[in-house]
Motif scaffolding. Structure first.
Motif, mmCIF file in Angstrom:
data_model
loop_
_atom_site.group_PDB
_atom_site.id
_atom_site.type_symbol
_atom_site.label_atom_id
_atom_site.label_comp_id
_atom_site.label_asym_id
_atom_site.label_seq_id
_atom_site.Cartn_x
_atom_site.Cartn_y
_atom_site.Cartn_z
ATOM 1 N N LEU A 159 64.823 13.926 78.524
ATOM 2 C CA LEU A 159 65.182 14.426 77.199
ATOM 3 C C LEU A 159 64.979 13.362 76.130
ATOM 4 C CD1 LEU A 159 66.280 16.731 75.482
ATOM 5 C CD2 LEU A 159 68.614 15.914 75.992
ATOM 6 N N TYR A 160 65.341 12.128 76.440
ATOM 7 C CA TYR A 160 65.192 11.044 75.469
ATOM 8 C C TYR A 160 63.737 10.904 75.023
ATOM 9 C CZ TYR A 160 64.591 6.314 73.664
ATOM 10 O OH TYR A 160 64.230 5.232 72.893
ATOM 11 N N TYR A 161 62.819 10.924 75.980
ATOM 12 C CA TYR A 161 61.409 10.731 75.641
ATOM 13 C C TYR A 161 60.830 11.951 74.932
ATOM 14 C CZ TYR A 161 61.583 6.433 78.297
ATOM 15 O OH TYR A 161 61.900 5.166 78.724
ATOM 16 N N LEU A 162 61.285 13.148 75.285
ATOM 17 C CA LEU A 162 60.838 14.352 74.587
ATOM 18 C C LEU A 162 61.284 14.317 73.123
ATOM 19 C CD1 LEU A 162 61.531 17.139 77.252
ATOM 20 C CD2 LEU A 162 59.311 16.190 76.587
ATOM 21 N N VAL A 163 62.556 13.988 72.927
ATOM 22 C CA VAL A 163 63.083 13.888 71.559
ATOM 23 C C VAL A 163 62.385 12.762 70.798
ATOM 24 C CG1 VAL A 163 65.131 13.384 70.185
ATOM 25 C CG2 VAL A 163 65.312 14.882 72.180
ATOM 26 N N SER A 164 62.118 11.648 71.485
ATOM 27 C CA SER A 164 61.447 10.513 70.850
ATOM 28 C C SER A 164 60.083 10.916 70.309
ATOM 29 C CB SER A 164 61.284 9.366 71.856
ATOM 30 O OG SER A 164 62.525 8.788 72.175
ATOM 31 N N GLY A 165 59.310 11.625 71.136
ATOM 32 C CA GLY A 165 57.986 12.048 70.702
ATOM 33 C C GLY A 165 58.055 12.950 69.489
ATOM 34 N N PHE A 166 59.006 13.881 69.499
ATOM 35 C CA PHE A 166 59.153 14.816 68.380
ATOM 36 C C PHE A 166 59.610 14.095 67.117
ATOM 37 C CE2 PHE A 166 61.895 17.645 65.851
ATOM 38 C CZ PHE A 166 60.962 18.616 65.500
ATOM 39 N N VAL A 167 60.608 13.220 67.244
ATOM 40 C CA VAL A 167 61.161 12.501 66.088
ATOM 41 C C VAL A 167 60.103 11.581 65.477
ATOM 42 C CG1 VAL A 167 62.816 10.725 65.387
ATOM 43 C CG2 VAL A 167 63.558 12.628 66.830
ATOM 44 N N ALA A 195 55.518 7.491 71.452
ATOM 45 C CA ALA A 195 56.972 7.612 71.569
ATOM 46 C C ALA A 195 57.363 8.384 72.820
ATOM 47 C CB ALA A 195 57.542 8.293 70.331
ATOM 48 N N LEU A 196 56.557 9.364 73.212
ATOM 49 C CA LEU A 196 56.808 10.081 74.464
ATOM 50 C C LEU A 196 56.734 9.135 75.651
ATOM 51 C CD1 LEU A 196 57.121 12.789 76.040
ATOM 52 C CD2 LEU A 196 54.613 12.959 76.008
ATOM 53 N N THR A 197 55.959 8.070 75.512
ATOM 54 C CA THR A 197 55.768 7.114 76.605
ATOM 55 C C THR A 197 56.787 5.990 76.578
ATOM 56 O OG1 THR A 197 53.386 7.532 76.427
ATOM 57 C CG2 THR A 197 54.078 5.660 77.772
ATOM 58 N N ILE A 198 56.986 5.360 75.418
ATOM 59 C CA ILE A 198 57.837 4.160 75.380
ATOM 60 C C ILE A 198 59.164 4.389 74.666
ATOM 61 C CG2 ILE A 198 55.799 2.681 75.453
ATOM 62 C CD1 ILE A 198 56.158 2.073 72.504
ATOM 63 N N GLY A 199 59.389 5.579 74.138
ATOM 64 C CA GLY A 199 60.633 5.868 73.431
ATOM 65 C C GLY A 199 60.513 5.589 71.939
ATOM 66 N N ALA A 200 61.340 6.249 71.152
ATOM 67 C CA ALA A 200 61.241 6.169 69.696
ATOM 68 C C ALA A 200 61.509 4.756 69.172
ATOM 69 C CB ALA A 200 62.226 7.152 69.059
ATOM 70 N N LEU A 201 62.511 4.077 69.748
ATOM 71 C CA LEU A 201 62.879 2.760 69.236
ATOM 72 C C LEU A 201 61.733 1.772 69.381
ATOM 73 C CD1 LEU A 201 65.279 1.358 67.912
ATOM 74 C CD2 LEU A 201 66.037 0.629 70.188
ATOM 75 N N ASP A 202 61.163 1.683 70.589
ATOM 76 C CA ASP A 202 60.038 0.771 70.798
ATOM 77 C C ASP A 202 58.804 1.227 70.029
ATOM 78 O OD1 ASP A 202 61.274 -1.119 72.372
ATOM 79 O OD2 ASP A 202 60.838 -0.101 74.254
ATOM 80 N N ALA A 203 58.652 2.527 69.849
ATOM 81 C CA ALA A 203 57.527 3.033 69.060
ATOM 82 C C ALA A 203 57.623 2.547 67.615
ATOM 83 C CB ALA A 203 57.483 4.558 69.113
#
Length: 256
Positions: A159-167, A195-203
């Motif tokens: 869920l975190y990575y899905l939300v990250s990609g969208f955000v 972001a889907l790969t590394i998460g929103a923060l690192d993106a």
């Protein structure tokens, strides 16, 4: 143990040169001839882009052959684009660094997929200022599938990575609209996959690194009057560096 680790990294470096050679063909073929050329990409034999002569085994050795032949075709003596050498080098560096960071794991496969997308996009962006939608769709789908597999196998933060990609996609889309399209649509979609790969923060951190690097490159040109605000520079090479830096620089540790 240390020697074995260095050998594994070297193996991934060599593996990267082989994949880099293939990615060069993918990038150039898709840019020049489009999707109908995919069969040729997968089944055709490599040849000189100038005289079309099929390459010998020696000429197909990544990096080494380019250096030994001084960047020229053995048959027609015409110069071969330095993009081929660039693609092989950055892929080998990407593979080696990612293996050093993740070791053998499903995570490694996910990040190698992103790394491969970035490498091909670096080439297409430098050559024609394009990030190809078909590549974003294919590599994004692979990463999503691997994320789902990782979630099922290890209950790992899907869920975190899905939300990250969208955000990330939505945030940069708004930036693009509000800035009058100064940020490219390809970069926006690419960052959704990142972001889907590394998460929103690192993106976001990688975007910061990429922006700083891009600015540092542009400043000398602006001071010399060779670059202005309207000058288009390929941004994906900086994104590639920015993403790799996030694997080794824990920005959060400096902020706390």
């Amino acid at each position: 143990m240390i020697g074995d680790c260095k050998m594994d990294i070297f193996i991934f470096f060599i593996l990267g040169t082989l994949f880099g050679s293939f990615y060069n063909v993918v990038a150039f073929s898709l840019l020049d001839k489009g999707q109908e050329n995919l069969k040729h990409i997968l089944l055709g034999r490599s040849h000189c882009p100038n005289c079309k002569e099929k390459l010998s085994v020696i000429e197909m050795i990544p990096i080494v052959s380019y250096i030994l032949l001084l960047g020229k075709c053995k048959n027609c003596k015409q110069s071969i684009s330095c993009y081929y050498l660039l693609g092989e080098l950055i892929t080998s560096v990407t593979f080696a660094l990612l293996y050093h960071n993740f070791g053998f794991s499903i995570d490694l496969l996910i990040h190698l997929t992103l790394g491969s997308l970035l490498v091909i996009s670096v080439i297409t962006d430098i050559k024609k200022r394009l990030i190809l939608n078909k590549l974003l769709i294919v590599f994004g789908a692979i990463i999503l599938i691997l994320r789902i597999v990782l979630h099922i196998a290890l209950d790992f933060y899907l869920l975190y990575y899905l939300v990250s990609g969208f955000v990330m996609f939505l945030s940069l889309f708004l930036v693009m609209v509000l800035s009058g399209n100064k940020l490219g649509g390809g970069d926006v979609k690419l960052y959704g996959v990142i972001a889907l790969t590394i998460g929103a923060l690192d993106a976001f951190y990688s975007l910061f690194f990429a922006s700083v690097l891009g600015l540092l490159i542009m400043i000398p040109g602006m001071l010399l009057g060779k670059v202005d605000r309207k000058t288009q520079i390929p941004f994906v090479p900086f994104i590639w560096i920015g993403v790799l830096l996030t694997y080794y620089i824990d920005v959060s540790a400096y902020l706390l």
